[in-house]
Design a protein around this motif. Structure first.
Motif, mmCIF file in Angstrom:
data_model
loop_
_atom_site.group_PDB
_atom_site.id
_atom_site.type_symbol
_atom_site.label_atom_id
_atom_site.label_comp_id
_atom_site.label_asym_id
_atom_site.label_seq_id
_atom_site.Cartn_x
_atom_site.Cartn_y
_atom_site.Cartn_z
ATOM 1 N N ALA A 210 3.151 11.774 0.113
ATOM 2 C CA ALA A 210 4.041 11.551 1.341
ATOM 3 C C ALA A 210 2.883 10.989 2.495
ATOM 4 O O ALA A 210 3.287 10.023 3.095
ATOM 5 N N LEU A 211 1.731 11.580 2.557
ATOM 6 C CA LEU A 211 0.645 11.064 3.441
ATOM 7 C C LEU A 211 0.156 9.821 2.991
ATOM 8 O O LEU A 211 -0.160 9.038 3.954
ATOM 9 N N ILE A 212 0.039 9.377 1.856
ATOM 10 C CA ILE A 212 -0.537 8.350 1.238
ATOM 11 C C ILE A 212 0.496 7.178 1.674
ATOM 12 O O ILE A 212 0.371 6.071 2.295
ATOM 13 N N SER A 213 1.870 7.546 1.456
ATOM 14 C CA SER A 213 3.036 6.659 1.908
ATOM 15 C C SER A 213 3.086 6.377 3.554
ATOM 16 O O SER A 213 3.142 5.172 3.955
ATOM 17 N N LEU A 214 2.676 7.455 4.178
ATOM 18 C CA LEU A 214 2.520 7.170 5.568
ATOM 19 C C LEU A 214 1.499 6.101 6.149
ATOM 20 O O LEU A 214 1.699 5.481 6.747
ATOM 21 N N MET A 215 0.484 6.426 5.370
ATOM 22 C CA MET A 215 -0.821 5.584 5.557
ATOM 23 C C MET A 215 -0.609 4.061 5.335
ATOM 24 O O MET A 215 -0.948 3.175 5.640
ATOM 25 N N GLN A 216 0.345 3.933 4.041
ATOM 26 C CA GLN A 216 0.559 2.624 3.531
ATOM 27 C C GLN A 216 1.280 1.895 4.732
ATOM 28 O O GLN A 216 1.492 0.485 4.582
ATOM 29 N N SER A 217 2.153 2.627 5.810
ATOM 30 C CA SER A 217 2.941 1.962 6.722
ATOM 31 C C SER A 217 2.105 1.858 7.927
ATOM 32 O O SER A 217 2.689 1.369 9.007
#
Length: 142
Positions: free
Chosen positions: A94-101
């Motif tokens: 989830a953290l990686i996904s947040l960083m991708q945005s």
């Protein structure tokens, strides 16, 4: 504040130099957003950015030649001021996904402002997801 003002004045549209003020914010904003949505007592902005600074210090050592001594000094200092937070491994995707945005990204790459040495920052550094996860594990190991 004087230094920040000088940087913002020189680069008001955040096209270059001003990006150095983002050190700690790529991971920090992701941790902050996750904490706000999942924790009963969410992290403050400062606590989350401090976590990001430790993680991004780790990345700085890997990508920008920050010395091990400088990384240790940075990490010890921040941990001495801010309470330790457990970044749960189940949150990593989830953290990686947040960083991708993150708004600072370009062409699908998560970009970081990283330290070449204490007091000297560079920006637009591309980092692998594997190394981002390693940085989260580094923080948890302290």
């Amino acid at each position: 504040m004087e230094i920040k003002n000088e940087v913002v004045t020189e680069d008001p549209l955040e096209k270059g130099l001003r990006k150095i003020l983002n050190f700690g914010h790529t991971i920090g904003h992701a941790v902050e957003s996750y904490s706000l949505s999942k924790d009963k007592k969410p992290l403050t902005h400062g606590e989350a950015i401090a976590i990001g600074m430790v993680c991004e210090g780790f990345l700085s050592a890997k990508y920008c030649n920050l010395t091990e001594d400088e990384l240790n000094d940075l990490s010890r200092y921040i941990i001495s001021i801010y309470p330790k937070y457990n970044i749960k491994e189940k949150s990593f995707d989830a953290l990686i996904s947040l960083m991708q945005s993150d708004k600072k990204n370009e062409e699908g790459h998560i970009l970081f402002s990283l330290l070449e040495k204490i007091g000297h920052c560079t920006f637009n550094c591309k980092v692998t997801d594997k190394d981002i996860l390693a940085s989260l594990n580094y923080y948890n190991s302290l």
